[in-house]
Design a protein around this motif. Structure first.
Motif, mmCIF file in Angstrom:
data_model
loop_
_atom_site.group_PDB
_atom_site.id
_atom_site.type_symbol
_atom_site.label_atom_id
_atom_site.label_comp_id
_atom_site.label_asym_id
_atom_site.label_seq_id
_atom_site.Cartn_x
_atom_site.Cartn_y
_atom_site.Cartn_z
ATOM 1 N N LEU A 118 0.831 -1.203 0.000
ATOM 2 C CA LEU A 118 0.000 0.000 0.000
ATOM 3 C C LEU A 118 0.867 1.255 0.000
ATOM 4 N N ALA A 119 1.983 1.194 0.723
ATOM 5 C CA ALA A 119 2.903 2.343 0.741
ATOM 6 C C ALA A 119 3.510 2.559 -0.646
ATOM 7 N N LEU A 120 3.867 1.466 -1.337
ATOM 8 C CA LEU A 120 4.380 1.590 -2.699
ATOM 9 C C LEU A 120 3.323 2.185 -3.625
ATOM 10 N N ALA A 121 2.075 1.763 -3.440
ATOM 11 C CA ALA A 121 0.994 2.294 -4.264
ATOM 12 C C ALA A 121 0.824 3.787 -4.044
ATOM 13 N N GLU A 122 0.874 4.221 -2.786
ATOM 14 C CA GLU A 122 0.686 5.641 -2.504
ATOM 15 C C GLU A 122 1.838 6.474 -3.071
ATOM 16 N N ARG A 123 3.041 5.943 -2.979
ATOM 17 C CA ARG A 123 4.190 6.657 -3.545
ATOM 18 C C ARG A 123 4.052 6.791 -5.060
ATOM 19 N N THR A 124 3.542 5.746 -5.688
ATOM 20 C CA THR A 124 3.357 5.779 -7.138
ATOM 21 C C THR A 124 2.249 6.742 -7.531
ATOM 22 N N ARG A 125 1.179 6.798 -6.720
ATOM 23 C CA ARG A 125 0.122 7.766 -7.017
ATOM 24 C C ARG A 125 0.677 9.188 -7.061
ATOM 25 N N LYS A 126 1.571 9.506 -6.123
ATOM 26 C CA LYS A 126 2.144 10.858 -6.093
ATOM 27 C C LYS A 126 3.016 11.109 -7.318
ATOM 28 N N ASP A 127 3.742 10.098 -7.723
ATOM 29 C CA ASP A 127 4.647 10.230 -8.875
ATOM 30 C C ASP A 127 3.898 10.170 -10.202
ATOM 31 N N LEU A 128 3.028 9.178 -10.336
ATOM 32 C CA LEU A 128 2.447 8.833 -11.626
ATOM 33 C C LEU A 128 0.987 9.237 -11.763
ATOM 34 N N GLY A 129 0.321 9.427 -10.618
ATOM 35 C CA GLY A 129 -1.067 9.834 -10.675
ATOM 36 C C GLY A 129 -2.032 8.682 -10.485
ATOM 37 N N ASP A 130 -3.303 9.020 -10.424
ATOM 38 C CA ASP A 130 -4.389 8.056 -10.297
ATOM 39 C C ASP A 130 -5.641 8.718 -10.840
ATOM 40 N N HIS A 131 -6.761 8.021 -10.760
ATOM 41 C CA HIS A 131 -7.983 8.567 -11.349
ATOM 42 C C HIS A 131 -8.439 9.853 -10.666
ATOM 43 N N ASP A 132 -7.952 10.104 -9.440
ATOM 44 C CA ASP A 132 -8.409 11.276 -8.704
ATOM 45 C C ASP A 132 -7.293 12.293 -8.452
ATOM 46 N N ARG A 133 -6.167 12.138 -9.116
ATOM 47 C CA ARG A 133 -5.066 13.078 -8.900
ATOM 48 C C ARG A 133 -4.097 13.042 -10.084
ATOM 49 N N VAL A 134 -3.318 14.083 -10.216
ATOM 50 C CA VAL A 134 -2.297 14.167 -11.257
ATOM 51 C C VAL A 134 -0.926 13.978 -10.606
#
Length: 792
Positions: A752-768
């Motif tokens: 989950l920590a890896l996923a959150e770090r990737t969201r910050k770097d790469l984005g997700d459906h609710d963030r850039v």
């Protein structure tokens, strides 16, 4: 063309996307070519102007929605003159006048086409000649007018040519430009108009003459003009003063056709004032000694810098024999690369991956002679999978036109593809098949994002999937609408083989993304009804057969020792095309099998993204090796860069990893922390590190997906959501059937920590993400969720 006959000098190696014409004059080479293919051994000269004009009109029509550069270099009125029957005998100047009359009509056709396309006001046309007329035409028809001399010599009749710049509503109408300018000025002027950067590693003699064309200046672009004939500087001009320089017969190039009156020898300088004596009839050197002395000094300086028949200039760029160039084009370390990319082929659909009903002897042999991957990943859907392969980046990271994320990417022109990585190293690059990176449509795609604009020299294929129809293109020209799908696999392979044969003496990159077995399915008559697996099996067996043809070609051309071949699928099988999910696959089913993996295409279960992948390179990839390490299509970009000696771009994040250690069988060098992130469109849904895979909590049909109906594509039993993280050990549970999250909370927390770090770097459906790329001058960091500006 007339800029070199050998392959290294071909127009497609010098910035042109397409080529139609003759290599030179008829007496040098009578053939006609389309791109690199000879289409006529003896050209019909009577139809030459007509054919060139027709191709030019087609080019304009195919590119009228994007900026284009058309170079229409007519052979006429060079001899031999063979007028079109429609114009023969119509002119008062014989055959010479007949062909010029047709050239004029050709120019009118071009103008009419621009008007019809409503782009005339945004098109600059430059009409000029390459040199003065032949001596016979200068004499018989006074075609050089008041000028002395003709082609072959450095009198004004040889160098001063008609030139018309036409751009409605931009250039002053009917204004003469009486300042000395040159064809050398075209390049920097176009650069200035378009905003292109001029190269800073060389001297350019041409200048931007836009102010002159606009009537804003009357200053000549250069203080001195030099009249070279071959490598011999024979005259110089400063303002209206022109001086012919002393010379001997030794300095005369072989083509000089004039008599003594054309200065085959000249003992003393010959000076004229062109404003008073445009016919260069009277030498006034004796009464203008200061001008003569100054021009002699200028000539000496020019010879020192630019060179002469006896001296290499200090600023002269190196030349080379084409035979030497051809031999040195390929560096010993530069291998060829071929990527065979199947569409919707399941993990279980090759014999080497467990299929009992589909026969694939050629790909099985490829696996036996190379390396078969068991844990190789692509993206879960067509377009994103191609974006990842071409750029080495997760699709959410790459830029798209208008800063909009689409289901199938419109890959931005500023992205760097494998082809663009290789071209500067001298690679010939060809794409054959389904592109799907310029919008997911056979009709309304972006022409300027097709392969010829993304690093490929040559393209034969179709814009996207064969859902209902297929239109075929050769380079940027539509050649066939509603093509017979049963012919596609063979035709793509035929074109790829021809490309390999034409480029066997230089490094090449062949990207062959098959249309099949994406539905609608179709196979040629030779394969229909041959497979136990029905039509789907027929299609796969035809792909296998044509892969064998590629290997045969490499063997015949002695290229096996210097070629890497990769066979991969773009995603898992389209299970919804199979009617009986519980009792195996029937001959009537039109989708593939991912067994023993769970689910298929359009999912982030293993069956959707884990695909068959085989790498083959005799003597470099260990024979008969099975690689169980984590790898993906993202890794091909940096790996090919390493093998070819290319530098990875330093201005952007590349997600892929150089996997040369895997291809070499050095599995002990595997990165134990290597992580793979399972994105579905813009949504991060799962993470894998080692053998652990974590599905992240998500809704079954989230609102942000909008109109994209997942349930129309995915296996019904896999169309689920997750209220809590779900953890699977892929080593013992490849089917993803047993959630062990409760037993391993520390692993869940880590992933989950890896996923959150990737969201910050790469984005997700609710963030850039901070390292997502946006190249257009639009909103680069939208405040609304990505899903709201995602477009189909």
């Amino acid at each position: 063309w007339h800029l070199g006959f050998d392959e290294v000098f071909h127009p497609l190696n010098h910035g042109f996307d397409s080529y139609y014409g003759m290599p030179s004059n008829f007496r040098h080479d009578p053939r006609s070519f389309k791109d690199r293919e000879a289409i006529a051994e003896t050209t019909d000269l009577s139809m030459l102007i007509s054919n060139y004009t027709q191709k030019a009109v087609e080019f304009i029509a195919n590119n009228n929605n994007q900026p284009f550069f058309l170079y229409l270099a007519h052979n006429y009125p060079h001899v031999p003159l063979v007028p079109n029957p429609a114009f023969a005998g119509k002119s008062r100047a014989g055959d010479y006048g007949d062909v010029i009359a047709e050239l004029d009509v050709s120019m009118g056709t071009i103008l009419d086409t621009l008007e019809e396309m409503e782009i005339a006001e945004n098109t600059l046309i430059i009409f000029t000649s390459d040199n003065g007329p032949l001596p016979q035409f200068a004499q018989d028809y006074k075609s050089a007018g008041p000028l002395r001399g003709s082609k072959y010599v450095t009198f004004e009749g040889g160098h001063r040519v008609p030139a018309i710049f036409y751009w409605p509503k931009h250039l002053p109408k009917g204004e003469p430009c009486e300042v000395a300018i040159s064809s050398m000025d075209v390049l920097p002027t176009i650069a200035a108009i378009t905003g292109a950067k001029l190269p800073n590693d060389r001297i350019l003699d041409g200048k931007n003459i836009w102010p002159l064309l606009m009537g804003e200046s009357k200053e000549p672009p250069r203080e001195i003009e030099y009249y070279y004939n071959d490598r011999n500087l024979q005259a110089v001009r400063k303002k209206d003063w022109k001086m012919h320089l002393p010379r001997t017969v030794e300095d005369i190039p072989f083509w000089h056709k004039g008599g003594n009156k054309e200065f085959k020898e000249l003992a003393e300088p010959f000076l004229v004032n062109l404003a008073e004596d445009v016919g260069e009839s009277t030498n006034v050197a004796s009464t203008n000694s200061e001008i003569v002395d100054q021009l002699l000094l200028d000539a000496t300086a020019a010879r020192r810098e630019l060179g002469s028949s006896k001296t290499t200039g200090t600023a002269q760029r190196k030349t080379g024999d084409s035979r030497v160039l051809a031999q040195t084009t390929r560096k010993p370390s530069q291998p060829n690369f071929i990527i065979l990319f199947a569409d919707d082929l399941g993990f279980n659909d090759l014999g080497s991956y467990g299929s009992k009903t589909i026969l694939t002897p050629n790909l099985d042999r490829m696996a036996a002679e190379g390396m078969r991957f068991t844990d190789f990943y692509a993206q879960p859907i067509c377009g994103p999978s191609r974006a990842a392969l071409m750029t080495g980046c997760y699709p959410l990271r790459v830029a798209e036109r208008d800063n909009i994320k689409r289901i199938h990417p419109a890959l931005h022109s500023e992205e760097i593809t494998i082809a663009e990585l290789l071209k500067p190293l001298g690679y010939a690059t060809g794409c054959f098949g389904k592109w799907d990176l310029a919008k997911h449509s056979q009709d309304s795609f972006y022409p300027d994002l097709m392969p010829n604009h993304q690093g490929f020299d040559y393209f034969f294929g179709t814009p996207t999937s064969n859902d209902k129809k297929v239109h075929l293109f050769r380079n940027r020209t539509a050649i066939e609408k509603n093509a017979d799908m049963a012919t596609l696999t063979k035709r793509y392979t035929d074109e790829a083989i021809g490309f390999i044969q034409r480029n066997k003496d230089q490094p090449f990159f062949v990207y062959l993304p098959h249309t099949m077995p994406h539905t609608a399915l179709a196979a040629s008559a030779e394969f229909i009804g041959k497979s136990e697996r029905g039509l789907y099996g027929d299609v796969v067996e035809e792909i296998d057969y044509n892969a064998g043809r590629i290997f045969t070609t490499l063997k015949e051309l002695n290229l096996t020792d210097n070629t890497y071949v990769f066979f991969i699928s773009d995603n898992g099988p389209w299970l919804i095309k199979n009617q009986d999910f519980e009792n195996g696959f029937r001959p009537t089913d039109h989708g593939g099998s991912a067994e023993p993996l769970r689910s298929g295409k359009v999912s982030t279960w293993e069956g959707g993204v884990r695909v068959p992948a085989i790498a083959w390179a005799p003597g470099r990839i260990p024979q008969g090796t099975v690689c169980n390490e984590l790898a993906s299509t993202l890794d091909l970009f940096p790996t090919i860069a390493e093998l070819a000696g290319a530098k990875l771009p330093g201005d952007r994040v590349i997600d892929g990893e150089n996997i040369m250690h895997l291809l070499s069988g050095r599995f002990e060098n595997t990165n134990a922390d290597k992580t793979y992130f399972y994105y579905f469109l813009s949504h991060l849904q799962a993470v894998r590190q080692g053998d652990w895979k974590l599905h992240i909590p998500r809704e079954r049909h989230p609102q942000w997906l909008g109109n994209f109906a997942v349930n129309k594509h995915i296996h019904p039993q896999d169309d689920i959501g997750f209220e809590k993280p779900a953890l699977y050990d892929l080593e013992t549970d490849i089917e993803e059937s047993k959630d062990v999250a409760k037993q391993h909370p520390e692993i869940v927390k880590q992933l989950l920590a890896l996923a959150e770090r990737t969201r910050k770097d790469l984005g997700d459906h609710d963030r850039v993400g901070k390292n997502m790329r946006f190249f257009d001058p639009l909103e680069q960091r939208p405040t609304k969720p990505i899903a709201e500006w995602m477009q189909k």
